[in-house]
Design a protein around this motif. Structure first.
Motif, PDB file in Angstrom:
ATOM      1  N   THR A  18      -3.184   4.496   1.755  1.00 36.91           N
ATOM      2  CA  THR A  18      -3.681   3.618   0.692  1.00 36.91           C
ATOM      3  C   THR A  18      -2.901   3.838  -0.601  1.00 36.91           C
ATOM      4  O   THR A  18      -2.491   2.882  -1.267  1.00 36.91           O
ATOM      5  N   LYS A  19      -2.681   5.094  -0.961  1.00 34.10           N
ATOM      6  CA  LYS A  19      -1.943   5.414  -2.191  1.00 34.10           C
ATOM      7  C   LYS A  19      -0.499   4.927  -2.108  1.00 34.10           C
ATOM      8  O   LYS A  19       0.038   4.375  -3.080  1.00 34.10           O
ATOM      9  N   ALA A  20       0.148   5.090  -0.943  1.00 35.65           N
ATOM     10  CA  ALA A  20       1.524   4.624  -0.769  1.00 35.65           C
ATOM     11  C   ALA A  20       1.601   3.106  -0.902  1.00 35.65           C
ATOM     12  O   ALA A  20       2.527   2.572  -1.530  1.00 35.65           O
ATOM     13  N   GLU A  21       0.639   2.398  -0.332  1.00 37.67           N
ATOM     14  CA  GLU A  21       0.627   0.944  -0.446  1.00 37.67           C
ATOM     15  C   GLU A  21       0.409   0.499  -1.886  1.00 37.67           C
ATOM     16  O   GLU A  21       1.014  -0.482  -2.337  1.00 37.67           O
ATOM     17  N   GLU A  22      -0.431   1.213  -2.626  1.00 39.04           N
ATOM     18  CA  GLU A  22      -0.642   0.887  -4.041  1.00 39.04           C
ATOM     19  C   GLU A  22       0.644   1.073  -4.837  1.00 39.04           C
ATOM     20  O   GLU A  22       0.994   0.235  -5.681  1.00 39.04           O
ATOM     21  N   LEU A  24       3.746   0.990  -3.681  1.00 38.43           N
ATOM     22  CA  LEU A  24       4.714  -0.032  -3.294  1.00 38.43           C
ATOM     23  C   LEU A  24       4.384  -1.374  -3.942  1.00 38.43           C
ATOM     24  O   LEU A  24       5.287  -2.111  -4.346  1.00 38.43           O
ATOM     25  N   GLU A  25       3.120  -1.695  -4.049  1.00 38.01           N
ATOM     26  CA  GLU A  25       2.709  -2.940  -4.710  1.00 38.01           C
ATOM     27  C   GLU A  25       3.094  -2.907  -6.197  1.00 38.01           C
ATOM     28  O   GLU A  25       3.583  -3.895  -6.752  1.00 38.01           O
ATOM     29  N   LYS A  26       2.904  -1.767  -6.843  1.00 35.93           N
ATOM     30  CA  LYS A  26       3.284  -1.621  -8.250  1.00 35.93           C
ATOM     31  C   LYS A  26       4.801  -1.770  -8.409  1.00 35.93           C
ATOM     32  O   LYS A  26       5.284  -2.424  -9.330  1.00 35.93           O
ATOM     33  N   TYR A  27       5.549  -1.192  -7.470  1.00 39.15           N
ATOM     34  CA  TYR A  27       7.013  -1.301  -7.487  1.00 39.15           C
ATOM     35  C   TYR A  27       7.439  -2.761  -7.365  1.00 39.15           C
ATOM     36  O   TYR A  27       8.319  -3.224  -8.086  1.00 39.15           O
ATOM     37  N   ARG A  28       6.802  -3.505  -6.461  1.00 37.19           N
ATOM     38  CA  ARG A  28       7.133  -4.924  -6.299  1.00 37.19           C
ATOM     39  C   ARG A  28       6.845  -5.707  -7.569  1.00 37.19           C
ATOM     40  O   ARG A  28       7.594  -6.616  -7.932  1.00 37.19           O
ATOM     41  N   MET A  29       5.761  -5.377  -8.251  1.00 38.86           N
ATOM     42  CA  MET A  29       5.438  -6.065  -9.497  1.00 38.86           C
ATOM     43  C   MET A  29       6.483  -5.761 -10.574  1.00 38.86           C
ATOM     44  O   MET A  29       6.871  -6.638 -11.340  1.00 38.86           O
ATOM     45  N   TYR A  30       6.945  -4.517 -10.634  1.00 34.59           N
ATOM     46  CA  TYR A  30       7.996  -4.171 -11.590  1.00 34.59           C
ATOM     47  C   TYR A  30       9.287  -4.914 -11.276  1.00 34.59           C
ATOM     48  O   TYR A  30      10.007  -5.340 -12.176  1.00 34.59           O
TER      49      TYR A  30
END
Length: 73
Positions: A18-22, A24-30
């Motif tokens: 769950t933490k890794a997916e969060e 990665l999602e933050k990275y995609r937004m950046y």
């Protein structure tokens, strides 16, 4: 002979996933916030033209960083 034992703690696989997916999602937004011109190339480039050897070296990462600095200034 003494046997080597490793005291590796057990991890919570579901929480780690769950933490890794969060993250990665933050990275995609950046990535969406940065113009594509400022991103370095991450794929190999092949050419039939032989390279010219000089004392200068410019990687795509360096070029992207320089463009970003100039843009911010």
């Amino acid at each position: 002979m003494n046997q080597l034992t490793l005291n590796i703690p057990q991890i919570d696989e579901e929480a780690t996933k769950t933490k890794a997916e969060e993250l990665l999602e933050k990275y995609r937004m950046y990535l969406l916030q940065v113009p594509e011109d400022f991103l370095p190339k991450v794929t190999a480039t092949y050419s039939l033209v032989p390279p010219s050897f000089s004392n200068e070296f410019h990687s795509s990462t360096e070029d992207a960083a320089l463009k970003r600095m100039d843009w911010e200034i």
